[in-house]
Design a protein around this motif. Structure first.
Motif, PDB file in Angstrom:
ATOM      1  N   GLU A  61       0.823  -1.208   0.000  1.00 37.95           N
ATOM      2  CA  GLU A  61       0.000   0.000   0.000  1.00 37.95           C
ATOM      3  C   GLU A  61       0.861   1.264   0.000  1.00 37.95           C
ATOM      4  OE1 GLU A  61      -3.790  -0.169   2.264  1.00 37.95           O
ATOM      5  OE2 GLU A  61      -2.899  -1.964   3.201  1.00 37.95           O
ATOM      6  N   ALA A  92       9.432   7.337  -5.288  1.00 37.08           N
ATOM      7  CA  ALA A  92       8.716   8.582  -5.037  1.00 37.08           C
ATOM      8  C   ALA A  92       9.460   9.514  -4.098  1.00 37.08           C
ATOM      9  CB  ALA A  92       7.326   8.275  -4.469  1.00 37.08           C
ATOM     10  N   GLU A 104       8.158   1.469  -5.255  1.00 37.40           N
ATOM     11  CA  GLU A 104       7.349   2.670  -5.465  1.00 37.40           C
ATOM     12  C   GLU A 104       7.679   3.755  -4.442  1.00 37.40           C
ATOM     13  OE1 GLU A 104       2.650   4.006  -5.988  1.00 37.40           O
ATOM     14  OE2 GLU A 104       3.212   1.871  -5.969  1.00 37.40           O
ATOM     15  N   LEU A 144       3.163   6.618   1.695  1.00 34.21           N
ATOM     16  CA  LEU A 144       3.570   7.958   1.292  1.00 34.21           C
ATOM     17  C   LEU A 144       2.764   9.020   2.027  1.00 34.21           C
ATOM     18  CD1 LEU A 144       4.088   7.308  -2.505  1.00 34.21           C
ATOM     19  CD2 LEU A 144       5.864   7.837  -0.828  1.00 34.21           C
ATOM     20  N   GLU A 145       1.514   8.736   2.295  1.00 27.98           N
ATOM     21  CA  GLU A 145       0.714   9.662   3.094  1.00 27.98           C
ATOM     22  C   GLU A 145       1.274   9.766   4.506  1.00 27.98           C
ATOM     23  OE1 GLU A 145      -3.923  10.234   4.648  1.00 27.98           O
ATOM     24  OE2 GLU A 145      -3.400   8.578   3.307  1.00 27.98           O
ATOM     25  N   ASP A 193       0.601   4.057  -1.441  1.00 32.84           N
ATOM     26  CA  ASP A 193      -0.088   5.341  -1.283  1.00 32.84           C
ATOM     27  C   ASP A 193      -0.271   5.699   0.183  1.00 32.84           C
ATOM     28  OD1 ASP A 193      -1.848   3.185  -1.025  1.00 32.84           O
ATOM     29  OD2 ASP A 193      -3.562   4.275  -1.848  1.00 32.84           O
ATOM     30  N   ARG A 194      -0.613   4.713   1.008  1.00 31.69           N
ATOM     31  CA  ARG A 194      -0.793   4.977   2.441  1.00 31.69           C
ATOM     32  C   ARG A 194       0.550   5.245   3.122  1.00 31.69           C
ATOM     33  NH1 ARG A 194      -3.348   0.610   5.452  1.00 31.69           N
ATOM     34  NH2 ARG A 194      -3.798   2.226   6.993  1.00 31.69           N
TER      35      ARG A 194
END
Length: 217
Positions: A54, A89, A85, A59-60, A56-57
């Motif tokens: 996950e 990023a 990823e 990175l958040e 995206d989580r």
């Protein structure tokens, strides 16, 4: 699924403020892996332990503060599915033990062994090589200025036992390393932050060592 005295594992607001260091945790992926974000209170520099899933989580969780390093505790896929990823990023440097580095999906920038240190700003994590779950499994030790030790144990130590092994020889190796490099060196108030599930303390687990040895897992 919570740590002792902590909020839900999937709550980014549930950070633990230590002297010198903030620990944030997310439970991610289908195997409920723990990913830990450690940020130096003085410099703001941060390291992520296990970019498991996950992205995206994760990175958040990192947010605008940036990320200097991603430390992978071992080579099992459920602990690195978001590694490429998140590293891409953030530009974070990747860290792992050489015995497991070749199985990771990205080149490892910093190879570490037993007794090495990984910097998180002005804070230092000591590498403990705990062989048996995989050849290159590592744990990270942080001694906070108040005198409390925190151990990020990957899949080598959990409440109720050492991590999974695939042979009697591997079990003996892992138990020996955990006894000699963890229990013999660290105090009972050491907080253990494992790769899955709730945390524990060495004091809660120490009386069970003979039982683990007897049962063989």
């Amino acid at each position: 699924m919570t740590h002792i005295g902590e909020t839900r594992a999937d709550d980014p607001a549930g950070a633990r403020e230590l002297p010198g260091l903030t620990i944030g945790r997310l439970s991610v992926g289908p195997m409920d892996n723990n990913a830990y974000l450690l940020r130096c209170a003085r410099t703001g520099e941060a390291a992520l332990i296990d970019a498991a899933a996950e992205a995206d989580r994760l990175l958040e969780l990192v947010g605008d503060g940036g990320l200097s390093r991603i430390i992978t505790t071992h080579r099992h896929r459920d602990h690195w599915q978001a590694l490429a990823e998140v590293a891409g990023a953030t530009g974070a440097r990747t860290v792992a033990h050489p015995a497991d580095a070749g199985e990771l999906p990205v080149p490892v920038d910093e190879l570490v062994g037993h007794g090495d240190t990984v910097a998180v700003g002005e804070c230092a994590l000591e590498v403990l090589h705990l062989r048996g779950h995989t050849p290159g499994s590592i744990a990270l030790r942080y001694d906070d200025p108040s005198g409390r030790t925190h151990l990020f144990s990957g899949d080598s130590l959990f409440p109720g036992g050492v991590g999974r092994t695939w042979s009697a020889a591997d079990f003996r190796t892992l138990l020996a390393d955990v006894e000699e490099r963890v229990f013999a060196e660290l105090g009972d108030d050491t907080r253990v932050h494992p790769g899955h599930g709730a945390g524990t303390t060495l004091g809660a687990e120490r009386p069970k060592l003979a039982e683990w040895r007897e049962r063989g897992w």
